[in-house]
Design an enzyme around this catalytic site. Structure first.
Site, short mmCIF file in Angstrom:
data_model
loop_
_atom_site.label_atom_id
_atom_site.label_comp_id
_atom_site.label_asym_id
_atom_site.label_seq_id
_atom_site.Cartn_x
_atom_site.Cartn_y
_atom_site.Cartn_z
N GLU A 1 -3.29 9.07 17.88
CA GLU A 1 -3.76 10.46 17.88
C GLU A 1 -4.87 10.67 16.85
OE1 GLU A 1 -0.07 10.06 19.89
OE2 GLU A 1 -0.59 9.49 17.84
N SER B 1 4.49 -1.56 4.23
CA SER B 1 4.55 -2.93 4.74
C SER B 1 4.68 -3.93 3.60
CB SER B 1 3.29 -3.24 5.55
OG SER B 1 3.16 -2.37 6.65
N GLU C 1 -9.62 -1.62 5.70
CA GLU C 1 -8.45 -1.85 6.54
C GLU C 1 -8.82 -1.84 8.02
OE1 GLU C 1 -4.00 0.05 7.27
OE2 GLU C 1 -5.57 1.33 6.49
N GLN D 1 0.84 -1.19 0.00
CA GLN D 1 0.00 0.00 0.00
C GLN D 1 0.88 1.24 0.00
OE1 GLN D 1 -2.47 -0.09 3.45
NE2 GLN D 1 -3.57 1.78 2.98
N GLY D 2 0.82 2.06 -1.04
CA GLY D 2 1.66 3.25 -1.17
C GLY D 2 0.92 4.50 -0.75
N TYR D 3 0.79 4.69 0.56
CA TYR D 3 0.07 5.86 1.08
C TYR D 3 1.03 6.86 1.73
CZ TYR D 3 -4.74 4.11 0.46
OH TYR D 3 -5.95 3.70 -0.06
N SER D 4 1.58 6.51 2.88
CA SER D 4 2.37 7.45 3.68
C SER D 4 3.61 7.94 2.94
CB SER D 4 2.79 6.80 5.00
OG SER D 4 1.67 6.50 5.79
#
Length: 399
Positions: free
Chosen positions: A380, A166, A249, A131-134
């Site tokens: 958070e 990941s 998710e 998963q290419g998010y952050s």
């Protein structure tokens, strides 16, 4: 509340339990298996083979529709499945991102061509997904991503960097967010691509965790190529797709309450085994007080999960309550595992072959627990979601 399962659900449990007993790696249930993580690739092959075996047995994606190779399992059957997998500490699902996130999202939003091309390979483990998010400057705020995709004919040229990816080092494909336009509203202008990881423009670098393992990665994109046919949804409208995937998710994260419950029972066993002045630590009033506190909190977490599960069953879809489960379980897991180290005294700092428990079980899990408060949305962020969407508090104006 009635916590009992129906006859049909218990039959489902027995079927799965019998299959696991006959198909887990040799010595797995007895704790004598010689399977171990490595950097040479053998562990990756082991995990792919395990998913293939799950697929062949019909256990790889039980909630998927039957036409895609699933069992159309009910939500309660999924809970039974989670309980049994936790009970035997089954090997990790190497294609977790593909099974639980990408596959369901493609079924919901993808084109017929995308479904035909990707879904079967996700199920069998032939293609592993990440998963290419952050990004380094866009962790919790995905709308701030800077990775760019520029159109050239039917191709898109992608440049940028992703982080905390990941299983990126094992992945064949990436569910990637990239900015394709710049509007006043930063949630606009984002597009989702199904990126081929096995191309010259993609470089993966490991992030070694403090437990010595390599689950996370940095991914560098230097003129990487994706095609129009690899876009999910509409160009510039990827935020809707992103939210759809995140809902898939976070739905499964709360099931970690069963792992928490098992670890508490193992912690009690540890306190009975360890001794001080020839007396079990469990006889120490301070230790017993701590155990009662942990039991109360872990039981409360489980009951809260059941309450949210009941709401999901009534509404037909998960809600923001998943953030409560995720927050409670990840934070409490860290506290419980910290206690497991404290019980061991000065020996708690020993690791691997020097640890007093086999394979440094408690030490490994303690170090890993810090990441659980980050993955799937930081604690958070979960607090913000709970405050705004459950408690009705005003939005955080600092964001």
């Amino acid at each position: 509340m009635d916590f009992s399962f129906t006859t049909k659900e218990e039959e489902f449990r027995l079927e799965l339990r019998a299959w696991l007993e006959g198909n887990l790696p040799e010595g797995w249930l007895e704790g004598t298996s010689n399977v171990s993580k490595d950097e040479g690739g053998e562990y990756a092959v082991f995990l792919r083979n395990w998913q293939r075996k799950l697929y062949e047995g019909g256990w790889a994606a039980i909630a998927w529709p039957k036409k895609y190779g699933g069992r159309e399992a009910t939500l309660m059957e999924e809970i039974v499945y989670q309980q049994e997998m936790v009970r035997v500490k089954a090997p990790a699902l190497v294609n977790y991102v593909g099974i639980h996130m990408v596959g369901p999202t493609l079924m919901q939003i993808g084109t017929d061509e995308q479904k035909a091309k990707y879904i079967q390979k996700i199920l069998t483990g032939e293609e592993v997904w990440c998963q290419g998010y952050s990004e380094p400057n866009a962790g919790s705020d995905l709308s701030a991503i800077q990775t760019s995709a520029v159109k050239e004919g039917d191709r898109w040229i992608i440049n940028g960097q992703k982080v905390w990816t990941s299983f990126g080092h094992l992945a064949d494909r990436c569910f990637l967010l990239a900015r394709t336009n710049r509007f006043d509203k930063k949630h606009k202008g984002i597009t989702v691509f199904l990126l081929d990881m096995n191309q010259p423009g993609v470089e993966t670098r490991p992030i070694i965790q403090m437990d010595g393992q390599h689950d996370f990665n940095e991914v560098y994109l230097n003129d990487a190529i994706a095609y129009d046919a690899e876009i999910v949804g509409e160009v510039d409208e990827g935020w809707k797709v992103t939210i759809a995937l995140l809902m898939h998710e976070r739905t499964g994260i709360g099931a970690q309450v069963f792992t928490l419950e098992q670890q508490f029972n193992e912690l009690v066993a540890l306190a009975k085994e360890l001794k001080e002045d020839d007396e079990p630590l469990m006889d120490n009033p301070l230790v017993r007080h701590t155990m009662v506190d942990l039991y109360t909190r872990s039981r409360g977490s489980l009951l809260n999960y059941y309450r949210n599960l009941t709401k999901t069953l009534k509404n037909g879809h998960p809600g923001a309550e998943g953030s409560m489960d995720k927050l409670m379980v990840s934070e409490l897991t860290k506290v419980l595992l910290s206690q497991s180290i404290s019980l061991q005294g000065h020996k708690g700092i020993l690791w691997k072959e020097d640890a007093i428990t086999s394979n440094s079980y408690w030490q490994d899990n303690y170090l890993y627990s810090f990441g659980q408060t980050i993955g799937g949305g930081t604690s958070e962020i979960q607090k913000n979601t709970i405050g705004e969407r459950i408690l009705g508090l005003p939005k955080d104006m600092g964001r």
